[in-house]
Design an enzyme around this catalytic site. Structure first.
Site, PDB file in Angstrom:
ATOM      1  CG  ASP A  72      38.760  21.726  14.763  1.00 39.74           C
ATOM      2  OD1 ASP A  72      39.912  21.397  14.965  1.00 39.74           O
ATOM      3  OD2 ASP A  72      37.658  20.862  14.706  1.00 39.74           O
ATOM      4  CE  LYS A 117      42.013  17.815  10.051  1.00 35.54           C
ATOM      5  NZ  LYS A 117      41.520  17.732  11.516  1.00 35.54           N
ATOM      6  CG  MET A 164      33.739  19.365   3.576  1.00 39.42           C
ATOM      7  SD  MET A 164      34.457  18.071   4.349  1.00 39.42           S
ATOM      8  CE  MET A 164      32.916  17.037   5.244  1.00 39.42           C
TER       9      MET A 164
END
Length: 249
Positions: free
Chosen positions: A36, A57, A169
């Site tokens: 990642d 991502k 997030m």
């Protein structure tokens, strides 16, 4: 070629020294490593003979789709053997590891999971307790951003009920998160934002629900960031005050 296998490995929250010994052993046995964007590339040294493929991502940036990652896992397991999927934090904490595990299993690939130190643990690095005797006996963990980009319903629940909330997030949604807490009359609740936690360039911004937006205006924390709403975050405020008195910041 050896057995066709997928091992999901949690790389930890960022500092490469925080991977587990078992995670390192899996890398040493890998034929392919899919890693990642938030994983330290220093960890790839443990798999010097493996094929290294970045499949990171990042929000707001061009990235590899989850469908492509799933397909790569199966293709590389069939053609090369042992695939290590190296994921930031823990594979099953906002990491879509379960989706990858099930996809591999559905194609007859053997699977294994090596858990990692989740970013949930980051507050402790900065003196912020998630639970504290006489203060709070639990905490909630949630994401602020739903799959469609909206604020999750969990945010309003946390603002109403959680003694301590860890919000993933959420930096881009901070204004909306704050609005929920203000609606519940919790303007004096301590808040801390841990940016790039466990890295050498980590940053902690501290304040209250009432003041945190002004605080970040001056300090501009970057993603990835973890939001901490709760009395324990007052320790970050004290730490900042001590640094200011010492002339460190």
């Amino acid at each position: 070629m050896g057995e066709q296998k997928l091992t999901l490995v949690g790389a930890g929250p960022g500092d490469p020294d925080l991977i587990t010994v078992k995670g390192v052993k899996a890398l040493e046995q890998a034929d392919v490593v899919l890693y990642d964007a938030l994983v330290s590339e220093e960890l790839l040294r443990f798999a010097p003979c493996a094929e290294h493929i970045s499949v990171g991502k990042r929000a707001g940036k061009a990235s590899v789709t989850q469908k492509t990652i799933n397909q790569l896992i199966v293709q590389k397991a069939i053609s090369k053997g042992h695939v290590v999927r190296l994921k930031g934090g823990d594979p099953f904490v906002f990491g879509r590891g379960f989706e990858e595990l099930i996809y591999a299993q559905s194609h007859g690939i053997e699977t294994e999971v090596v858990i990692g130190i989740s970013s949930i643990m980051l507050p402790g690095l900065y003196g912020i307790p998630l639970t504290c005797r006489g203060v709070n006996q639990g905490f909630s963990v949630l994401t602020a951003t739903a799959a469609d980009g909206s604020v999750t319903k969990e945010v309003s629940k946390a603002a109403r009920h959680a003694s301590t909330a860890l919000i993933f997030m959420g930096l881009s949604k901070l204004g909306e998160v704050i609005a929920h807490y203000l609606k519940e009359g919790r303007g004096d609740l301590p808040v801390a934002i841990v940016s790039n936690g466990s890295h050498t360039h980590a940053q902690v911004v501290a304040g209250t629900v009432d003041s945190i937006l002004d605080e970040i205006g001056d300090q501009r924390p970057a993603s990835p960031a973890l939001l901490i709403f709760g009395e324990g975050a007052s320790n970050a405020i004290r730490l900042n005050n001590l640094k200011q008195k010492a002339g460190i910041i």
